[in-house]
Each structure stands twice: as structure tokens, then as C-alpha cells.
Scaffold this motif. Sequence first.
Motif, short mmCIF file in Angstrom:
data_model
loop_
_atom_site.label_atom_id
_atom_site.label_comp_id
_atom_site.label_asym_id
_atom_site.label_seq_id
_atom_site.Cartn_x
_atom_site.Cartn_y
_atom_site.Cartn_z
N ALA A 1 8.36 3.54 4.62
CA ALA A 1 7.51 4.69 4.31
C ALA A 1 8.36 5.92 4.04
N ASP A 2 9.42 6.11 4.82
CA ASP A 2 10.30 7.26 4.62
C ASP A 2 11.01 7.17 3.27
N ALA A 3 11.26 5.94 2.81
CA ALA A 3 11.90 5.77 1.50
C ALA A 3 10.92 6.00 0.35
N PHE A 4 9.68 5.57 0.52
CA PHE A 4 8.68 5.69 -0.55
C PHE A 4 8.12 7.11 -0.68
N TRP A 5 7.95 7.80 0.44
CA TRP A 5 7.29 9.10 0.42
C TRP A 5 8.29 10.23 0.66
N SER A 6 7.98 11.38 0.12
CA SER A 6 8.77 12.57 0.45
C SER A 6 8.45 12.97 1.89
N LYS A 7 9.29 13.77 2.48
CA LYS A 7 9.03 14.26 3.83
C LYS A 7 7.73 15.06 3.87
N GLU A 8 7.49 15.82 2.82
CA GLU A 8 6.26 16.63 2.76
C GLU A 8 5.02 15.73 2.74
N ARG A 9 5.08 14.67 1.94
CA ARG A 9 3.94 13.75 1.86
C ARG A 9 3.75 13.03 3.20
N MET A 10 4.84 12.66 3.84
CA MET A 10 4.75 12.01 5.16
C MET A 10 4.03 12.92 6.14
N VAL B 1 -6.82 18.06 4.06
CA VAL B 1 -6.30 19.35 3.65
C VAL B 1 -4.88 19.15 3.11
N ALA B 2 -4.57 19.81 2.01
CA ALA B 2 -3.24 19.68 1.40
C ALA B 2 -2.19 20.30 2.31
N PHE B 3 -0.96 19.82 2.19
CA PHE B 3 0.13 20.32 3.03
C PHE B 3 0.29 21.83 2.89
N ASP B 4 0.18 22.35 1.68
CA ASP B 4 0.36 23.79 1.46
C ASP B 4 -0.74 24.63 2.10
N ASP B 5 -1.85 23.99 2.49
CA ASP B 5 -2.95 24.71 3.12
C ASP B 5 -2.95 24.54 4.64
N ILE B 6 -1.83 24.10 5.18
CA ILE B 6 -1.66 23.98 6.64
C ILE B 6 -0.69 25.07 7.08
N ALA B 7 -1.06 25.82 8.09
CA ALA B 7 -0.20 26.90 8.56
C ALA B 7 1.19 26.36 8.94
N PRO B 8 2.26 26.95 8.42
CA PRO B 8 3.61 26.51 8.79
C PRO B 8 3.85 26.48 10.30
N LEU C 1 0.81 -1.22 0.00
CA LEU C 1 0.00 0.00 0.00
C LEU C 1 0.85 1.27 0.00
N LEU C 2 2.06 1.20 0.51
CA LEU C 2 2.89 2.41 0.61
C LEU C 2 3.03 3.15 -0.72
N PRO C 3 3.40 2.47 -1.83
CA PRO C 3 3.50 3.23 -3.08
C PRO C 3 2.15 3.74 -3.58
N LEU C 4 1.07 3.04 -3.23
CA LEU C 4 -0.26 3.49 -3.65
C LEU C 4 -0.69 4.75 -2.91
N TYR C 5 -0.13 4.97 -1.73
CA TYR C 5 -0.47 6.15 -0.93
C TYR C 5 0.41 7.35 -1.28
N ARG C 6 1.32 7.19 -2.22
CA ARG C 6 2.24 8.28 -2.55
C ARG C 6 1.58 9.44 -3.30
N PRO C 7 0.66 9.20 -4.26
CA PRO C 7 0.06 10.34 -4.99
C PRO C 7 -0.75 11.25 -4.09
N ALA C 8 -0.72 12.53 -4.37
CA ALA C 8 -1.40 13.52 -3.53
C ALA C 8 -2.92 13.37 -3.53
N PHE C 9 -3.48 12.79 -4.60
CA PHE C 9 -4.94 12.67 -4.66
C PHE C 9 -5.47 11.52 -3.80
N VAL C 10 -4.58 10.68 -3.27
CA VAL C 10 -5.00 9.58 -2.40
C VAL C 10 -5.07 10.08 -0.97
N HIS C 11 -6.18 9.84 -0.32
CA HIS C 11 -6.40 10.31 1.05
C HIS C 11 -6.59 9.11 1.98
N PRO C 12 -5.51 8.56 2.51
CA PRO C 12 -5.62 7.35 3.35
C PRO C 12 -6.40 7.61 4.63
#
Length: 233
Positions: A142-151, A62-69, A33-44
Amino acid sequence: MEEDKAPRRGLFRRWLRITLLALAVLLLLPYLLLPLYRPAFVHPVSTLMMARALSGYDRQWVAFDDIAPVLVQSVLMSEDGQFCNHYGVDWREYKAVIEDALSGEKTRGASTIPMQTVKNLFLWNGRSYVRKVLELPLAVAADAFWSKERMMEIYLNIAQWGPETFGIEAAAREQFGVPASALSRRQAALLAVSLPNPTGRQAAAPSAHMNRLADRVERLSARSGAYISCLYD
């Protein structure tokens, strides 16, 4: 007599093979499932959210860019200060915890955000050596499959923030009446320190202890620039 035992032995072996195959599938499924959860349109969803499917829960992706830093900074400083520097597991911290346990001292938490993410997605809550054995390689994968931002995006959208509240967008609106993008630094710090006990701590009505924890997180998050380089340029 031997003729009677032979069919039973054959049936036992058959069920044993089926059981071992089912266990192998359960162990491998998260890695598939890890690679299937990589695309941004997938909401696990988390295992706890699936358990609440019939009774209902509140989660608004909510997308990462829409979360207050400031929320991201606060969570990092509260939960995993070395997030940008490790590969799923903070082995130095984990080694220190094991040494404390072996020496009989009280142990502290050593779960990284990747470890908490895979636990929420695929495993269960509660202290268990079995869960930890499963959790560690999953966190590295998971850290290898996903970017830090996606994580971070997945973690903040599946974490439990209240008895029936999952995801930072629902939490921000429930606790402070604002979207996740509009959280102040203080609100972010209070939400961050509620994570370890989401059913007992309420960010909008903090105890004195929560306020003290939030003070510390607020100070750390204000100086967190070097620790969030993998998420923000």
C-alpha cells in the motif's frame, strides 16, 4: 471396494482445489484493489463498515486538503511518528517489540498508519499472528502504490471514531460540532487519543487520563514540523 473409493477421492481432490483457489483469490484480492483505491474520487470502506451496512453508520468522506493540519499532526504524533520515514512498516520499532516479547517483557504497539489502514480495509480486528503475517506485506504494498497523502486521507476517512462513527468529518461534527477543517489543536489532540479505543473514549467528554494523553500529543504536534514533511511543504 477400490472402485467405490475412487469417486470419493476424486470428489475430495476437486473440493480441495476449489478451496485452495478460493483462498488464493482472497489473499490476492487486496493487492488487486490497492491500485483501484489510488484515485482521489474512490472512497473505500472498511471491513467493519461493511459489517455495519445493514444497521447503519455515519461516515462523510472529506478530502485531505479539507482536514485541519493540526488533526493530521496530532494523529501522526499519537499513532505513527515515523510515518514520513518508513515504507509501510517501522522495522526498527517492530524488532524492538519482538525482542521484548522474546524476553518476556510487556510488548507495546508497533502498528504504523499503513498497517492500520490495510487492516481496516481488508482484514479484521483483534490480536492474531495470522493477521499480522497478512498485514505486513500489505502495508508495504500500500505504501508503494499510494502517496503518503493518499494513505493518510484513506486512513482518516475509514478509521472508527465512535460506536457508529467512521471518518474524521463525522467525528469532528459529532464530538465538537465543527467540520474537520475547523478543529482546534486541543480538539485534534483529544480526537487523536480516542483512536485506540473509539467505543470507550469520547473526545468531547475526556477523562483525566485522556486529558493527560492529549496534553502530550498537543505538545508533540506543535513541534512536529520535521515529521510531517511528506504531507506538507
